[in-house]
Design an enzyme around this catalytic site. Structure first.
Site, mmCIF file in Angstrom:
data_model
loop_
_atom_site.group_PDB
_atom_site.id
_atom_site.type_symbol
_atom_site.label_atom_id
_atom_site.label_comp_id
_atom_site.label_asym_id
_atom_site.label_seq_id
_atom_site.Cartn_x
_atom_site.Cartn_y
_atom_site.Cartn_z
ATOM 1 N N ASN A 9 -4.872 -10.139 4.314
ATOM 2 C CA ASN A 9 -4.820 -9.298 3.113
ATOM 3 C C ASN A 9 -4.642 -10.177 1.873
ATOM 4 O O ASN A 9 -3.539 -10.650 1.599
ATOM 5 C CB ASN A 9 -3.643 -8.312 3.256
ATOM 6 C CG ASN A 9 -3.475 -7.456 2.013
ATOM 7 O OD1 ASN A 9 -4.368 -7.383 1.163
ATOM 8 N ND2 ASN A 9 -2.331 -6.797 1.909
ATOM 9 N N LYS A 11 -4.768 -9.317 -1.169
ATOM 10 C CA LYS A 11 -4.230 -8.570 -2.337
ATOM 11 C C LYS A 11 -5.073 -8.911 -3.561
ATOM 12 O O LYS A 11 -6.270 -9.183 -3.432
ATOM 13 C CB LYS A 11 -2.749 -8.887 -2.547
ATOM 14 C CG LYS A 11 -1.954 -8.837 -1.249
ATOM 15 C CD LYS A 11 -0.473 -8.866 -1.471
ATOM 16 C CE LYS A 11 0.217 -9.013 -0.126
ATOM 17 N NZ LYS A 11 1.645 -8.758 -0.192
ATOM 18 N N HIS A 85 -0.232 0.765 2.212
ATOM 19 C CA HIS A 85 0.542 -0.470 2.014
ATOM 20 C C HIS A 85 1.735 -0.163 1.102
ATOM 21 O O HIS A 85 1.623 0.629 0.165
ATOM 22 C CB HIS A 85 -0.349 -1.553 1.387
ATOM 23 C CG HIS A 85 0.278 -2.910 1.436
ATOM 24 N ND1 HIS A 85 1.268 -3.295 0.567
ATOM 25 C CD2 HIS A 85 0.074 -3.957 2.273
ATOM 26 C CE1 HIS A 85 1.640 -4.532 0.861
ATOM 27 N NE2 HIS A 85 0.930 -4.958 1.889
ATOM 28 N N GLU A 87 2.994 -1.724 -1.244
ATOM 29 C CA GLU A 87 2.748 -1.971 -2.679
ATOM 30 C C GLU A 87 2.038 -0.783 -3.316
ATOM 31 O O GLU A 87 2.247 -0.469 -4.485
ATOM 32 C CB GLU A 87 1.934 -3.269 -2.839
ATOM 33 C CG GLU A 87 2.797 -4.488 -2.546
ATOM 34 C CD GLU A 87 2.022 -5.719 -2.101
ATOM 35 O OE1 GLU A 87 0.789 -5.758 -2.268
ATOM 36 O OE2 GLU A 87 2.668 -6.644 -1.563
ATOM 37 N N GLU A 152 5.424 -3.102 8.788
ATOM 38 C CA GLU A 152 5.699 -4.052 7.704
ATOM 39 C C GLU A 152 7.008 -3.670 7.006
ATOM 40 O O GLU A 152 6.998 -2.849 6.067
ATOM 41 C CB GLU A 152 4.561 -4.006 6.672
ATOM 42 C CG GLU A 152 3.221 -4.423 7.212
ATOM 43 C CD GLU A 152 2.391 -5.104 6.128
ATOM 44 O OE1 GLU A 152 2.014 -6.266 6.341
ATOM 45 O OE2 GLU A 152 2.137 -4.500 5.074
ATOM 46 N N GLY A 158 6.412 -10.885 1.592
ATOM 47 C CA GLY A 158 6.416 -11.890 0.530
ATOM 48 C C GLY A 158 7.763 -12.518 0.249
ATOM 49 O O GLY A 158 7.944 -13.190 -0.765
ATOM 50 N N SER A 195 5.735 -11.812 5.828
ATOM 51 C CA SER A 195 6.067 -13.245 5.824
ATOM 52 C C SER A 195 5.627 -13.990 7.078
ATOM 53 O O SER A 195 6.279 -14.962 7.487
ATOM 54 C CB SER A 195 7.567 -13.455 5.566
ATOM 55 O OG SER A 195 7.892 -13.008 4.264
HETATM 56 C C1 PEP Z 1 1.360 -7.811 3.240
HETATM 57 O O1 PEP Z 1 1.369 -7.684 2.031
HETATM 58 O O2 PEP Z 1 0.779 -6.992 3.970
HETATM 59 C C2 PEP Z 1 2.064 -8.955 3.792
HETATM 60 C C3 PEP Z 1 2.334 -8.962 5.069
HETATM 61 O O3 PEP Z 1 2.382 -9.958 2.911
HETATM 62 P P1 PEP Z 1 3.115 -11.339 3.260
HETATM 63 O O4 PEP Z 1 2.461 -11.893 4.475
HETATM 64 O O5 PEP Z 1 2.881 -12.184 2.053
HETATM 65 O O6 PEP Z 1 4.540 -11.012 3.497
#
Ligand code: PEP
Length: 233
Positions: A9, A11, A85, A87, A152, A158, A195
């Site tokens: 992803n 983003k 998601h 976000e 998640e 992040g 992460s």
């Molecule tokens: C995400 O935004 O779906 C995600 C898993 O981000 P990150 O790997 O940066 O934590």
């Protein structure tokens, strides 16, 4: 578990030059789904690519300035959509009801769904949040074989933080049990996201009930992507 999937992803990252550099050394693989910024999707179209879109509209077409529909994405060659998601839930106020509409719209257009769920904080009772997100997002869904649920935890996205393997394993079981109990579908596919990177993938990959990973930050670095693929696939 065989046939794990890795979803990348991006983003809203990378400029036109950066995406072309990335593209030049991108390791196309049957089990890797690239989800770039929507405007870069055409760059990844190849016979052997698997492409996801990071969001879709809840409608097929019409006066929705700035939106992209599942119907449009499918017609271009996109086969997965990330929906719900955290976000989008936080910044664009996507409710469980909107998430459900988008899930149904994706499936109606033969797009596989990556449904994101997860608690904001890991505190007592977080399981109820997980169960509710699943129940609400999947109302009226029948084709569960086209769905991945991405667990998640919002606090892990992040941040460099991850739950322990035991915590992830338990939550993945809870997700699979919830889908079985509520929708009578056995063994829904579940991803972990939050992460994941080239340093922790070996340890995370010991978890035996996961069907793959959703990767944000680390997906922008092609060398990290290659290392992750080497461990998982
Ligand atoms: C995400 O935004 O779906 C995600 C898993 O981000 P990150 O790997 O940066 O934590």
């Amino acid at each position: 578990m065989e046939n794990k999937m890795i979803f990348l992803n991006h983003k809203m990252n990378l400029n036109a030059k950066e995406i072309k550099d990335y593209l030049n050394s991108f390791p196309y693989h049957n089990n890797v789904v690239i989800c770039p910024s929507t405007i870069y999707i055409p760059y990844f179209l190849r016979k052997d690519s698997k492409i996801g879109i990071q969001n879709i509209a809840a409608d097929n077409s019409g006066s929705f300035t700035g939106e992209v529909s599942a119907m449009q994405a499918k017609s271009l060659g996109v086969s997965y959509a990330i929906i719900g998601h955290s976000e989008r839930r936080a910044n664009y106020l996507e409710t469980d009801d909107i998430v459900n509409q988008k899930v149904l719209k994706a499936l109606e257009n033969h797009i596989n769904v990556v449904l994101c769920i997860g608690e904001e904080k890991r505190k007592a009772g977080f399981e109820k949040i997980i169960k509710n997100q699943i129940k609400k997002a999947l109302i009226n869904v029948s084709n569960f074989e086209h769905i991945y649920i991405a667990y998640e935890p919002v606090w892990a996205i992040g941040t460099g933080l991850t739950p322990t393997n035991e915590q992830i394993k338990k939550t993945v079981s809870l997700i699979k049990e919830t889908v079985k109990k509520e929708f009578e579908f056995v063994n829904i596919k579940v991803l972990y996201g939050g992460s994941v990177n080239d340093n922790n993938i070996e340890a995370l990959n010991q978890i035996d009930n996961l069907d793959g990973y959703l990767i944000g930050g680390a997906s922008l670095d092609i060398e990290k992507v290659k290392k992750i693929i080497k461990v998982v696939l």
